[in-house]
Design a protein around this motif. Structure first.
Motif, PDB file in Angstrom:
ATOM      1  N   ILE A  55       3.219 -11.914   6.199  1.00 50.11           N
ATOM      2  CA  ILE A  55       2.963 -12.716   6.161  1.00 50.11           C
ATOM      3  C   ILE A  55       2.791 -13.551   7.840  1.00 50.11           C
ATOM      4  O   ILE A  55       4.098 -13.400   8.516  1.00 50.11           O
ATOM      5  CB  ILE A  55       3.914 -14.176   5.415  1.00 50.11           C
ATOM      6  CG1 ILE A  55       3.687 -13.713   4.356  1.00 50.11           C
ATOM      7  CG2 ILE A  55       3.139 -15.257   5.470  1.00 50.11           C
ATOM      8  CD1 ILE A  55       4.146 -14.230   3.001  1.00 50.11           C
ATOM      9  N   ASN A  68      -2.180 -13.237   6.127  1.00 49.73           N
ATOM     10  CA  ASN A  68      -1.174 -12.109   5.136  1.00 49.73           C
ATOM     11  C   ASN A  68      -1.673 -10.607   5.239  1.00 49.73           C
ATOM     12  O   ASN A  68      -2.815 -10.530   5.135  1.00 49.73           O
ATOM     13  CB  ASN A  68      -0.793 -12.455   4.257  1.00 49.73           C
ATOM     14  CG  ASN A  68      -2.051 -12.879   2.915  1.00 49.73           C
ATOM     15  OD1 ASN A  68      -2.776 -12.079   2.873  1.00 49.73           O
ATOM     16  ND2 ASN A  68      -1.651 -14.105   2.479  1.00 49.73           N
ATOM     17  N   SER A  74      -6.716 -11.245   2.168  1.00 52.40           N
ATOM     18  CA  SER A  74      -6.028 -10.184   3.178  1.00 52.40           C
ATOM     19  C   SER A  74      -7.358  -9.344   3.625  1.00 52.40           C
ATOM     20  O   SER A  74      -8.573  -9.553   2.900  1.00 52.40           O
ATOM     21  CB  SER A  74      -5.446  -8.925   2.883  1.00 52.40           C
ATOM     22  OG  SER A  74      -5.996  -8.277   1.915  1.00 52.40           O
TER      23      SER A  74
END
Length: 415
Positions: A55, A68, A74
């Motif tokens: 993160i 992240n 993502s």
């Protein structure tokens, strides 16, 4: 002339040494060199699914950004492509290649995250229809909906009560005792499948339960050395076996061995094989060293484990166990072997003691094999105290067919 540079590969790098490439989803920050970035990694480095989770957090005067490499936000390109970053050393003119990872930085607005984290109520098609019936349905549809919901609540209550009662029974009796009762119940109707191969139309008694089906010629030849040791036992050693609680069936046949000839050798080999069967029936879990100390050949041991045990898994390992149905199978094969050793007559009393089961169970197995039960002769009062009565069974042609007793409960009259 332009200066040339050379590429240098840094080799295998850890995840912590990878370069980080970021992009902001809402634009490009003006003062990017003043941003402070903090990289967090998962503390569980043993779990292969969690050890690579990262993160990245960045804060400005106005907003905070979070990115992240896992989850819905993502970038999928991290798993599809591999990125590298080149760093040029102007003094040596060598460019070092480093692994890189991309992060998509998204702004975090206070108060928005809490609302998005709340689980949304996902309604099924049935729930949507029920909502429409509650709002716009007729009285008949509403009554049907109420009745269905009451039945559903009653069904859930009944299921909870049954589960609670089952847990109470398990706590009182124990799971192992209940499993044994289930095995015994299944054994009542599945006993015929555990009997040795039978030829009911044979013209000779010896061919009804063929000896080669009980002990194959290959296994019989392998028992030569073990049978010789059994035949060489002295009367003192046999008496010691009897006193130590050994197999009474085996001891009695060893005491009455023929003096010489092939019959003596056959009886000795059968006595050793019978002792292995009886020893197997008294154990629950079997290891791979079973019978090796007594001199049991490897092929005979494999046959015993393959025929009379069940493979189970315990802590990730395969283990051979003797179930209740397998004990009945061992008892049937021991009884058939005793018939060949005793001129088609077997002592049921000694057999049930050696097997560790009730005499009623042995009699039931003898009946299922079609044997004729021999009642012990009545003796006088003085002789009955000195002599113990033994139940015996013999094989006679044709085989006896016993009627199965089924208990019928009387119906109660309704008044």
């Amino acid at each position: 002339m332009a200066a040339s540079c050379s590429l240098v590969c840094c080799g295998e790098e850890r995840d912590s040494d990878k370069a980080v490439l970021v992009r902001f989803s809402n634009g490009t920050p003006r003062n990017a060199d003043r941003l402070d970035f903090t990289l967090y990694k998962n503390v569980d480095e043993v779990n292969p699914r969690k050890k690579s989770k990262r993160i990245l957090v960045s804060e400005t005067d106005r907003l905070s950004y979070v990115g992240n490499n896992f989850g819905a936000g993502s970038l999928k390109c991290n798993s599809l492509c591999k990125y590298y970053v080149g760093v040029l050393n102007k003094q040596t003119m060598q460019m070092e290649m480093h692994n890189a990872q991309l992060f998509n930085m998204q702004p975090v607005i206070p108060g928005e995250m809490e609302e998005s984290e709340k689980p949304q109520d996902i309604k099924t098609y049935r729930d949507k229809v029920d909502s429409l019936i509650e709002a716009f349905g007729t009285n008949k549809q509403k009554r049907a909906l109420t009745s269905r919901r009451l039945n559903q609540v009653a069904g859930d209550t009944l299921q909870h009560a049954v589960a609670k009662a089952a847990n109470t029974v398990i706590d009182q009796k124990g799971l192992e005792a209940l499993q044994q009762e289930v095995d015994e119940t299944e054994l009542q109707g599945d006993l015929a499948s555990h009997l040795p191969p039978c030829n009911a139309n044979a013209d000779k008694r010896e061919n009804v339960y063929p000896f080669d089906d009980l002990l194959s010629p290959v296994d019989y030849d392998a028992l030569e050395q073990a049978g010789s040791k059994m035949a060489a036992l002295t009367p003192e050693e046999l008496q010691k076996m009897r006193d130590d609680g050994g197999c009474l069936c085996v001891v009695r046949h060893l005491e009455n061995l023929p003096t010489t000839g092939e019959e003596r050798e056959k009886m000795a080999r059968c006595a050793f094989y019978l002792s292995m069967l009886l020893k197997l029936s008294r154990q629950k879990s079997i290891n791979r060293k079973f019978g090796l100390e007594e001199g049991c050949p490897r092929n005979v041991q494999n046959k015993l484990l393959r025929t009379f045990t069940v493979e189970t898994f315990n802590n990730g390992r395969v283990q051979n166990t003797v179930s209740t149905s397998m004990r009945a199978k061992i008892a049937a094969h021991c009884l058939a072997l005793l018939l060949h050793m005793g001129h088609m007559t077997a002592d049921l009393t000694l057999l049930h003691r050696d097997l560790g089961i009730t005499e009623a169970r042995v009699i039931e197995i003898a009946k299922s094999m079609g044997l004729t039960l021999i009642k012990p002769p009545r003796a006088k009062a003085d002789e009955a105290l000195l002599r113990e009565e033994h139940r015996q069974a013999t094989l006679a042609l044709p085989l006896v067919k016993y009627d199965q007793f089924t208990e019928r409960r009387k119906r109660k009259k309704m008044h």
